[in-house]
Motif scaffolding. Structure first.
Motif, short mmCIF file in Angstrom:
data_model
loop_
_atom_site.label_atom_id
_atom_site.label_comp_id
_atom_site.label_asym_id
_atom_site.label_seq_id
_atom_site.Cartn_x
_atom_site.Cartn_y
_atom_site.Cartn_z
N ARG A 12 -12.15 -41.11 -6.77
CA ARG A 12 -11.82 -40.20 -5.68
C ARG A 12 -11.75 -40.94 -4.34
O ARG A 12 -10.89 -40.66 -3.51
CB ARG A 12 -12.84 -39.05 -5.63
N THR A 16 -8.43 -41.12 -2.09
CA THR A 16 -8.51 -40.62 -0.72
C THR A 16 -8.03 -41.66 0.28
O THR A 16 -7.25 -41.36 1.19
CB THR A 16 -9.96 -40.21 -0.41
N ILE A 17 -8.51 -42.88 0.12
CA ILE A 17 -8.12 -43.92 1.08
C ILE A 17 -6.61 -44.16 0.99
O ILE A 17 -5.92 -44.27 2.02
CB ILE A 17 -8.92 -45.23 0.84
N GLU A 19 -4.33 -42.06 0.16
CA GLU A 19 -3.65 -40.92 0.75
C GLU A 19 -3.70 -40.99 2.27
O GLU A 19 -2.73 -40.68 2.96
CB GLU A 19 -4.36 -39.65 0.27
N GLN A 20 -4.87 -41.40 2.79
CA GLN A 20 -5.01 -41.47 4.24
C GLN A 20 -4.14 -42.58 4.80
O GLN A 20 -3.65 -42.48 5.93
CB GLN A 20 -6.48 -41.69 4.62
N SER A 23 -0.55 -41.20 4.68
CA SER A 23 -0.29 -40.12 5.64
C SER A 23 -0.37 -40.60 7.08
O SER A 23 -0.06 -39.86 7.99
CB SER A 23 -1.32 -39.01 5.43
N ALA A 25 -3.16 -41.55 8.65
CA ALA A 25 -4.48 -41.39 9.28
C ALA A 25 -5.10 -42.77 9.50
O ALA A 25 -5.77 -43.02 10.50
CB ALA A 25 -5.38 -40.52 8.42
N PHE A 38 -19.85 -46.06 4.59
CA PHE A 38 -19.00 -45.24 3.73
C PHE A 38 -19.83 -44.61 2.62
O PHE A 38 -19.69 -43.42 2.31
CB PHE A 38 -17.88 -46.11 3.16
N GLU A 41 -21.90 -41.79 3.96
CA GLU A 41 -21.04 -40.66 4.29
C GLU A 41 -20.67 -39.86 3.04
O GLU A 41 -20.62 -38.64 3.07
CB GLU A 41 -19.78 -41.25 4.97
N LYS A 78 3.36 -45.46 7.38
CA LYS A 78 3.24 -44.07 6.91
C LYS A 78 4.40 -43.72 5.99
O LYS A 78 5.55 -43.79 6.38
CB LYS A 78 3.23 -43.13 8.12
N VAL A 81 4.26 -38.37 2.37
CA VAL A 81 3.17 -38.01 1.46
C VAL A 81 3.77 -37.20 0.31
O VAL A 81 4.53 -36.27 0.54
CB VAL A 81 2.14 -37.15 2.19
N PRO A 84 1.02 -32.48 -3.12
CA PRO A 84 0.03 -32.40 -4.18
C PRO A 84 0.53 -31.46 -5.27
O PRO A 84 1.39 -30.62 -5.02
CB PRO A 84 -1.19 -31.80 -3.47
#
Lengths: 475, 475
Positions: A12, A16-17, A19-20, A23, A25, A38, A41, A78, A81, A84
């Motif tokens: 996961r 997530t990384i 995807e970020q 996108s 981010a 990390f 968190e 970027k 994306v 989903p």
């Protein structure tokens, strides 16, 4: 490489990384948190995070140098994306949600290039930028000592100013206590639906009529009783019993009839006899071209009528400002419903509007935009006459910001082909037929709602010229 | 004098003009419309209007000189409008409205003079006036060619900026498509209630807990299953089956516990097993004082959790800006519900917030206001310790903008007397007890929610000093 944990948290983290990064981010060169931070968190072990970072390093997403924090690799600009997976079904939904999702989805499209006749759009050039900006700066600088939730019905200053305005402009007599500031008239309609309709309750609606009103009442579980309209508005000769009726008496949407005095009386008599409420949507009451002003139903019976007003047609649909005038007996229900729904309308916009009303700037603006829209209307009617002559019958031009144009001799079945050809040629064209009750008789002739408030004279003329060419090919 | 018409329109005209004079819509010296214009506006005969004007002249409201328009008599300054009779009962209301009106009305009061500890208020001095004004002027001047309804989920620019912010600040991984901009978190909760609960459906709620969440679910017809909280947040050892659970895992409202990692896992397992959704209200997630950040539930299971965020605690409760992060499977339902409810959030505020997020001004502001509120908290805790010592037990001070202060040795029954004495002395004090489920056990000790974000250091110190004096009299 360390093996990723079985429970999938490492996977996961990796997903997530990625995807970020995709996108935007995280951008190339950005530093990631330390593995220690990390892990804390995410509630993961540091081993898992280190393994995930290594994996991303191996895949080229990250660059890890000994002793330094991981950075995002260059070249990973970027990307679009990927959506989903939408296959997932909700676990459970309320009956409201199921009714809502069964409604036909609205047609959304970018405005057409040459002329888009979408009803509801206004021209950006008509917005009173300077007056709004001045009032807005004043409102921001007048910062109160404490920022706290306000009255659910809206600021009392605004409601006092609106009371006076509604009396001057529309002959409406009410106290500020009867006014509820809402986020556009749609919220007003939704509050009516929630407070007045239970699942299975019948409601009267004009046919053809305004779709989003019908949808609000249907989503609440109401059962539509569509009643035909003619040149005098809603036909009131045989109204069935219902909990409420939704009407547009000043300018029937979309066909443009003005409800006659006789019908107003019989509608009010029906409401008294059956105990129904009337929801009066005065969506474009400020725009009267050839006819003298007609007082709203609310002025005849303030205990029966819920009056719905909007700033979307005079200032901007993007502001989301409207208001209700409700019967005294319903005040508490509307006030509490507004509180529970979203506390109250945004205060800054309310302050700005109060200022514009108090200074007279709002009424000056209305006079100016009324003149501009009368000009647009004249240009549109002239162009329709010049280009299409007897091929077109225009309805509802006396008031408002749109007309309905029936294309004489063109079958309604050709509407989709005409709309597609128009879009191809840079024209946004919207049919009347979806506004008819799907269970009843449909119009035989092709008809379009031509909204003109978003277009300048040149666009109107060119738009009608292109339309004439397209129609000639479909006749 | 001409006899007034039997149908009462003359009487209504007289009553309306009087009311408009009393309310200030017409002021002394103002000219009334000509009888001809007035008659046309009201659909009355000119004789009726002339008679009504004469009557008002006789009663001293108007001055009529031959050949000139009637003017409002001097000396009739705006009087306090008498409240209209409220005896009138509504004709019929929906089950939603009846449930709504059965909820306890909120206590409203003007802020107390010396120190008002109302939770939810912010200090006006903390609002980033200059940054907001700059971004607002930019947004107003950047007027689009056409003003048209926007995406019901909110501006894509704002949702992109929020996605990046949520990842950086809260470790939330989502696509912009999962974000729905709402008019404050209250609208988010109301949308959850409407989409996920049918009348009779059970929902889990923290006890004590946030009243307006409970009310939103109860008004939708949900049946509350109150579950006790302790220092680790919601107790998850014996959760009953339900359609949804409302939780504040980062900082339980009001008692302040942080949901432990073990309980997070068991809550998620319960939701999977029973098919429930979790509504995670992260209402003050930006404020962490002594503890390290805890990732939201949403980061652990994005298919189960609806994350509710707000700008009310960092910018202002009067802006009405919040957002949801919803599971992919619920996106369409939330989007369509937002459209039907009020089309979309106001665009100007969305543009301003996008700008503040993109420029970094928002995060700078959050850092600054976090520091200020940490100072306020330290002053409050110090003052409570200095003035009340072991007479007070403070809970929930690690995060957020409020603490709960239990008054050791003072019976909960004394709360109303203490609150009244405090109000008398210029102190706004709010009890914890109404936040407990009315059907379950109540706290035995008097306890108050002390919100500190609206107060400066001096007010906090004076407020606690006055509180200590009052408590001494009630011990």
């Amino acid at each position: 490489m360390v093996q990723l944990e079985q429970d999938g948290i490492g996977r996961r983290i990796i997903a997530t990384i990625k995807e970020q990064i995709h996108s935007g981010a995280y951008r190339p060169g950005d530093r990631l948190p330390s593995t220690r931070a990390f892990a804390a968190e995410w509630g993961a072990s540091r081993t898992t995070v280190t393994a995930a970072y290594s994996q991303l390093n191996a895949e080229g997403y990250l660059i890890i140098s000994h002793g330094a924090r991981a950075i995002v690799a260059p070249g990973l600009e970027k990307a679009s994306v990927e959506a989903p997976p939408t296959s997932a079904q909700p676990r459970s939904l309320s009956a409201f949600a199921r009714r809502l999702l069964a409604l036909p989805p609205p047609a959304e499209a970018q405005p057409a290039k040459i002329a888009d006749f979408r009803y509801g759009d206004l021209s950006g050039a008509d917005f009173p930028v300077l007056a709004w900006r001045r009032a807005s700066n004043k409102a921001i600088l007048r910062r109160p000592a404490r920022l706290r939730y306000g009255d659910p019905q809206g600021s009392s200053v605004l409601r006092n100013a609106l009371q006076a305005y509604l009396w001057r402009a529309r002959g409406i007599s009410c106290t500020p206590d009867q006014i509820v500031i809402v986020n556009g008239s749609q919220q007003g309609l939704d509050l009516c639906a929630r407070l007045l309709l239970d699942p299975g309750d019948p409601f009267v609606i004009e046919n053809p009529g305004y779709l989003l009103a019908r949808h609000a009442f249907v989503a609440a579980g109401g059962v539509a009783l569509p009643i035909a309209v003619d040149a005098d508005g809603l036909r009131t000769d045989s109204l069935p019993p219902a909990r409420l009726a939704y009407v547009t008496p000043s300018h029937q949407f979309p066909l443009g009839g003005v409800l006659s005095a006789t019908r107003r009386r019989s509608l009010l008599a029906w409401a008294s006899a059956t105990g129904a409420y009337l929801v009066e949507d005065d969506y474009d009451g400020e725009y009267r071209h050839d006819i003298s002003p007609i007082p709203p139903l609310q002025a005849l019976d303030a205990d029966t009528v819920i009056y719905v007003g909007t700033l979307s047609k005079t200032l901007s649909p993007t502001l989301r400002l409207g208001y209700l005038v409700v019967p005294v007996s319903l005040r508490r229900a509307f006030s509490e419903a507004k509180r529970l729904t979203d506390r109250h309308a945004p205060m800054l916009e309310q302050d700005v509007l109060s200022d514009l009303l108090a200074s007279g700037a709002y009424e000056r603006h209305v006079r100016s935009i009324r003149r501009k829209n009368a000009e647009r209307r004249d240009i549109l009617l002239q162009a329709l006459n010049d280009r299409l002559g007897t091929h077109v019958s225009v309805a509802g031009a006396e008031t408002g910001l749109h007309v309905v144009a029936w294309m004489n001799g063109i079958d309604a079945e050709r509407e989709p082909a005409i709309i597609a050809a128009a879009r191809e040629a840079g024209l946004g064209l919207y049919p009347v037929s979806p506004l008819y009750d799907p269970g009843g008789p449909q119009p035989e002739t092709a008809g379009f709602i031509l909204g003109y408030a978003g277009l300048d004279g040149e666009a109107l003329r060119r738009g009608v010229a292109v339309l004439a060419t397209i129609l000639a090919e479909h006749r």
